[in-house]
Design a protein around this motif. Structure first.
Motif, short mmCIF file in Angstrom:
data_model
loop_
_atom_site.label_atom_id
_atom_site.label_comp_id
_atom_site.label_asym_id
_atom_site.label_seq_id
_atom_site.Cartn_x
_atom_site.Cartn_y
_atom_site.Cartn_z
N UNK A 42 0.86 -1.18 0.00
CA UNK A 42 0.00 0.00 0.00
C UNK A 42 0.90 1.24 0.00
N UNK A 43 0.32 2.37 -0.25
CA UNK A 43 1.09 3.63 -0.18
C UNK A 43 1.65 3.83 1.22
N UNK A 44 0.87 3.50 2.23
CA UNK A 44 1.32 3.63 3.62
C UNK A 44 2.51 2.72 3.89
N UNK A 45 2.46 1.49 3.39
CA UNK A 45 3.56 0.55 3.61
C UNK A 45 4.84 1.02 2.92
N UNK A 46 4.71 1.49 1.68
CA UNK A 46 5.88 1.99 0.97
C UNK A 46 6.44 3.23 1.67
N UNK A 47 5.56 4.08 2.16
CA UNK A 47 6.00 5.29 2.89
C UNK A 47 6.80 4.88 4.12
N UNK A 48 6.33 3.88 4.84
CA UNK A 48 7.03 3.43 6.04
C UNK A 48 8.38 2.80 5.69
N UNK A 49 8.42 1.99 4.65
CA UNK A 49 9.67 1.34 4.25
C UNK A 49 10.71 2.32 3.72
N UNK A 50 10.24 3.34 3.01
CA UNK A 50 11.16 4.25 2.31
C UNK A 50 11.48 5.53 3.07
N UNK A 51 10.60 5.93 3.97
CA UNK A 51 10.78 7.22 4.63
C UNK A 51 10.31 8.38 3.77
N UNK A 52 9.60 8.07 2.68
CA UNK A 52 9.02 9.09 1.79
C UNK A 52 7.54 9.20 2.15
N UNK A 53 7.03 10.40 2.25
CA UNK A 53 5.64 10.58 2.68
C UNK A 53 4.66 9.96 1.69
N UNK A 54 3.52 9.52 2.22
CA UNK A 54 2.47 8.94 1.39
C UNK A 54 2.00 9.96 0.35
N UNK A 55 1.92 11.23 0.76
CA UNK A 55 1.49 12.29 -0.15
C UNK A 55 2.45 12.42 -1.34
N UNK A 56 3.77 12.37 -1.06
CA UNK A 56 4.75 12.47 -2.14
C UNK A 56 4.67 11.25 -3.06
N UNK A 57 4.50 10.08 -2.49
CA UNK A 57 4.37 8.86 -3.31
C UNK A 57 3.18 9.00 -4.24
N UNK A 58 2.08 9.50 -3.72
CA UNK A 58 0.88 9.70 -4.54
C UNK A 58 1.14 10.69 -5.67
#
Length: 173
Positions: A8-24
């Motif tokens: 999920x976006x939340x999981x990738x954000x947690x793994x990467x340290x990149x915000x969910x908003x930026x990933x989106x």
């Protein structure tokens, strides 16, 4: 790639340290990531920068014309990375050409264990920081390092510089 990894976006954000908003924003094409952000996402997904930018191909002879090569340009620093090698499904080896403007730098998070880099400076003098150790790599010099640590490329001169990198992911063999 996030969906292929079943994240999920939340999981990738947690793994990467990149915000969910930026990933989106990146996924929707609204924002171009910096080299650092792209590096964090690639590390979290366990892929190379080139794999993030292009589509993998079957392992067979392949001519990659310049117009077909994926190019990433950091909007903040002007750092440019051009993927030279075809992207094979196993993703074991990646060849890239990099240009770094005068006075700029590009920082990358640690890759996963088993990733090694071979670097050769084509033109200029590159300062490389590997886990805090400072190395000066001049035109024609080569540098090998295990890249499972934070590493940064700096151009501390008043001229642009260019260098090649071969990234070897031994864990994919």
């Amino acid at each position: 790639m996030r969906l292929d990894a079943r994240l999920t976006s939340d999981q990738l954000a947690e793994l990467s340290g990149v915000s969910r908003a930026m990933i989106s924003k990146i996924e929707r094409g609204v924002s171009v990531p910096t080299a650092t952000v792209l590096g964090k996402l690639a590390a979290a997904l366990r892929v190379s920068l080139s794999q993030m930018l292009g589509a993998p191909r079957p392992r067979e002879p392949k001519l990659v014309r310049r117009c077909e090569q994926s190019v990433f340009r950091d909007p903040e620093t002007g750092f440019e990375r051009r993927s030279l090698s075809p992207l094979f499904v196993d993703g074991a080896v990646d060849l890239a050409f990099n240009m770094l403007p005068a006075g700029q730098s590009a920082s990358f998070p640690a890759h996963h264990a088993g990733v090694e880099e071979y670097l050769v400076v084509q033109d200029g003098t590159l300062t490389v920081l590997i886990d805090g150790a400072r190395l000066t790599v001049a035109s024609g010099d080569t540098l090998f390092f295990a890249s499972d640590c934070v590493h940064e490329f700096r151009n501390e001169t008043d001229r642009p510089l260019s260098f090649f990198i071969v990234i070897d992911d031994r864990s994919r063999r």
